[in-house]
Design an enzyme around this catalytic site. Structure first.
Site, PDB file in Angstrom:
ATOM      1  N   ASP A 236       1.866 -14.397 -12.035  1.00 40.45           N
ATOM      2  CA  ASP A 236       1.334 -13.094 -11.654  1.00 40.45           C
ATOM      3  C   ASP A 236       1.689 -12.074 -12.728  1.00 40.45           C
ATOM      4  O   ASP A 236       2.859 -11.934 -13.099  1.00 40.45           O
ATOM      5  CB  ASP A 236       1.909 -12.655 -10.309  1.00 40.45           C
ATOM      6  CG  ASP A 236       1.061 -11.562  -9.662  1.00 40.45           C
ATOM      7  OD1 ASP A 236      -0.140 -11.486  -9.966  1.00 40.45           O
ATOM      8  OD2 ASP A 236       1.590 -10.806  -8.845  1.00 40.45           O
TER       9      ASP A 236
ATOM     10  N   HIS B  90      -1.391   1.421 -11.185  1.00 38.21           N
ATOM     11  CA  HIS B  90      -0.480   0.900 -10.165  1.00 38.21           C
ATOM     12  C   HIS B  90       0.960   0.950 -10.675  1.00 38.21           C
ATOM     13  O   HIS B  90       1.858   1.435  -9.975  1.00 38.21           O
ATOM     14  CB  HIS B  90      -0.864  -0.542  -9.824  1.00 38.21           C
ATOM     15  CG  HIS B  90       0.123  -1.249  -8.951  1.00 38.21           C
ATOM     16  ND1 HIS B  90       0.245  -0.985  -7.607  1.00 38.21           N
ATOM     17  CD2 HIS B  90       1.048  -2.201  -9.234  1.00 38.21           C
ATOM     18  CE1 HIS B  90       1.188  -1.760  -7.094  1.00 38.21           C
ATOM     19  NE2 HIS B  90       1.696  -2.503  -8.060  1.00 38.21           N
TER      20      HIS B  90
ATOM     21  N   ARG C 184      11.412   5.647 -10.364  1.00 36.85           N
ATOM     22  CA  ARG C 184      11.952   6.205 -11.612  1.00 36.85           C
ATOM     23  C   ARG C 184      11.092   7.403 -12.017  1.00 36.85           C
ATOM     24  O   ARG C 184      10.271   7.304 -12.947  1.00 36.85           O
ATOM     25  CB  ARG C 184      11.938   5.156 -12.727  1.00 36.85           C
ATOM     26  CG  ARG C 184      12.756   3.903 -12.455  1.00 36.85           C
ATOM     27  CD  ARG C 184      12.648   2.916 -13.616  1.00 36.85           C
ATOM     28  NE  ARG C 184      11.247   2.579 -13.909  1.00 36.85           N
ATOM     29  CZ  ARG C 184      10.569   1.622 -13.282  1.00 36.85           C
ATOM     30  NH1 ARG C 184      11.158   0.917 -12.330  1.00 36.85           N
ATOM     31  NH2 ARG C 184       9.306   1.378 -13.597  1.00 36.85           N
TER      32      ARG C 184
ATOM     33  N   GLU D 108      -2.037  -6.476  -2.043  1.00 37.16           N
ATOM     34  CA  GLU D 108      -2.238  -6.137  -3.445  1.00 37.16           C
ATOM     35  C   GLU D 108      -3.606  -6.644  -3.879  1.00 37.16           C
ATOM     36  O   GLU D 108      -3.895  -7.845  -3.789  1.00 37.16           O
ATOM     37  CB  GLU D 108      -1.138  -6.734  -4.333  1.00 37.16           C
ATOM     38  CG  GLU D 108       0.206  -6.042  -4.147  1.00 37.16           C
ATOM     39  CD  GLU D 108       1.205  -6.382  -5.230  1.00 37.16           C
ATOM     40  OE1 GLU D 108       2.194  -5.630  -5.372  1.00 37.16           O
ATOM     41  OE2 GLU D 108       1.011  -7.384  -5.937  1.00 37.16           O
TER      42      GLU D 108
ATOM     43  N   ASP E 239      -2.199 -10.704  -3.287  1.00 36.89           N
ATOM     44  CA  ASP E 239      -0.791 -11.096  -3.378  1.00 36.89           C
ATOM     45  C   ASP E 239       0.004 -10.292  -2.353  1.00 36.89           C
ATOM     46  O   ASP E 239       0.604  -9.262  -2.674  1.00 36.89           O
ATOM     47  CB  ASP E 239      -0.281 -10.846  -4.796  1.00 36.89           C
ATOM     48  CG  ASP E 239       1.117 -11.390  -5.006  1.00 36.89           C
ATOM     49  OD1 ASP E 239       1.494 -12.340  -4.304  1.00 36.89           O
ATOM     50  OD2 ASP E 239       1.830 -10.866  -5.880  1.00 36.89           O
TER      51      ASP E 239
ATOM     52  N   GLN F 107      11.396  -6.845  -1.099  1.00 33.71           N
ATOM     53  CA  GLN F 107      11.307  -6.745  -2.548  1.00 33.71           C
ATOM     54  C   GLN F 107      12.316  -5.749  -3.113  1.00 33.71           C
ATOM     55  O   GLN F 107      12.963  -6.009  -4.137  1.00 33.71           O
ATOM     56  CB  GLN F 107       9.878  -6.335  -2.935  1.00 33.71           C
ATOM     57  CG  GLN F 107       9.608  -6.292  -4.430  1.00 33.71           C
ATOM     58  CD  GLN F 107       8.155  -5.958  -4.731  1.00 33.71           C
ATOM     59  OE1 GLN F 107       7.342  -5.788  -3.840  1.00 33.71           O
ATOM     60  NE2 GLN F 107       7.830  -5.865  -6.003  1.00 33.71           N
TER      61      GLN F 107
END
Length: 425
Positions: A124, A131, A140, A199, A233, A240
């Site tokens: 992947d 995105h 961040r 996704e 996905d 995560q």
């Protein structure tokens, strides 16, 4: 690059009448491949080509002597092109093959499907720059994109065994989670994911492989690609967030990934190419990722959309509601050829049927966001559906549908079918 020939002729029609209907995903100009069998038969999977609302059984039509899709994908590009020409000529209006091939047609509604080929390995990537930027800002704010993003195609090796075909439901995943900002010494929680997401991706299927230690150059990369399908996905965002450092995604990604039943070949996509360009001020690709053909037409001009149908909508007979609508050429920072060239530059050997995920293909506008993580800004801004229901992330009973198509003046519209999946408790 792939040539436009008689198989793309917009005036060509088929004796399969449903293939001539306006808006059909599968006109004679498409001819995507997949694996099917008659519903409830329990027979071995057969290789089929979608035409209108029918499937042409290639072995029954005398076109192949195998049911091994991967063997067909391993053929040289010239052999694949010859098979496409034979299919197109035989399915065309007035063909001498009509009487014989009509016996090899099976209604799509009477078929069941499996993953279109045997996927040995799955990688992947992370090609959607919008995105990556939006997600990066959530974590961040001062540095949404890492310094390497515009130089190297970012990817990770995924789990091939949990790739499933469209229509396959899957159970909500479980795992460890830990609330952001909680005491570092506190024990994490275990249970079902509460931040389940989709996704919107494309899957690029490898055709001919390469030998171990033999990189594929950028100018030859597309010759090693068989075709493209839709790819979802599924992602457990809370799992995560807790597990991805230091080695990246694991349980948050490997519980299910959904593909469409059909592979639209690279040959079929020849009329729908777009130039590959970089925004002013961005670095140009390193020489091994740069080629004249890739610059001229490396991007794919595909429109993508995502729809959701909740359990309540289904019970009340309401149609799915659109969540996402966007263009691949506005979303992907790297082309399929660049992904394959980079994947093999260190000598990695790819094999027929290997799958390369594009990564989430989000466009530059909010309505083109390819995940709920973006649409709801990490769950902070719920979206309201037409029936009044709200979502931040997916709930049990929700069905997600991915669709894609290509259309351009002077060419016949072709589609990718659907990639759908339903979340079970």
């Amino acid at each position: 690059m792939y040539d436009i020939d008689a198989t793309h002729d917009p005036k060509r029609t088929s004796w399969v009448e449903s293939a001539n209907a306006e808006g059909s995903d599968f006109p004679i100009q498409n001819l995507p491949f997949g694996r099917f069998r008659r519903k409830g038969s329990g027979e071995a999977w057969r290789i089929g080509v979608a035409i209108g609302d029918q499937v042409l059984d290639l072995r029954a039509a005398g076109l192949v002597d195998t049911d091994d899709m991967n063997a067909l994908m391993a053929a040289a590009p010239a052999e694949r092109k010859a098979l496409r020409a034979k299919l197109s000529d035989g399915l065309a209006e007035g063909s001498a093959q009509q009487a014989a091939w009509a016996q090899a047609l099976v209604p799509q509604a009477g078929c069941e499907y499996t993953v279109p080929c045997r996927v040995g390995d799955y990688t992947d990537f992370y090609t959607g720059i919008h995105h990556a930027t939006t997600i990066g800002k959530l974590f961040r704010p001062d540095q949404p994109l890492m310094p390497n993003y515009k130089w190297v195609p970012i990817g990770y090796h995924g789990r091939a065994s949990s790739i499933v075909v469209s229509g396959t439901p899957f159970k909500r995943p479980q795992g460890q989670t830990k609330a952001p900002g909680s005491d570092p010494a506190a024990e994490p929680s275990f249970g079902p994911s509460k931040r389940l997401d989709y996704e919107l991706e494309l899957g690029f299927y490898v055709g001919q492989g390469n030998a171990l230690g033999q990189p594929v150059g950028i100018d030859d990369a597309e010759a090693h690609l068989f075709g493209v399908g839709l790819f979802n996905d599924w992602s457990a965002r809370d799992l995560q967030a807790w597990e991805y450092q230091p080695l990246g995604p694991f349980l948050a990604k490997n519980f299910a990934s959904t593909v469409s039943p059909w592979i639209v070949t690279m040959e079929a996509l020849a009329p729908f190419r777009a130039p590959f360009t970089r925004p002013a001020g961005d670095p140009q690709p390193l020489p091994y990722l740069d080629g004249a053909a890739n610059r001229e037409g490396g991007q794919l001009d595909i429109t993508l959309e995502v729809l959701v149908q909740t359990a309540k909508m289904r019970e009340q007979g309401e149609a799915p509601a659109r969540l996402t609508h966007g263009l691949v050429k506005e979303a992907a920072y790297w082309t399929a050829a660049q992904l394959l060239a980079h994947h093999t530059v260190n000598g990695c050997n790819l094999q027929p049927g290997d799958l390369l995920g594009s990564g989430t293909l989000s466009g530059p506008t909010p309505d083109a966001a390819g995940s709920l993580m973006e649409l709801t800004l990490g769950g902070k801004q719920p979206i309201t559906l037409p029936n009044g229901e709200q979502r931040t992330f997916l709930q049990d009973g929700d069905t997600l549908v991915l669709r894609g198509w290509c259309e351009r003046a002077g060419a016949v519209r072709i589609g990718f079918g659907e990639a759908s999946g339903t979340v079970l408790a």
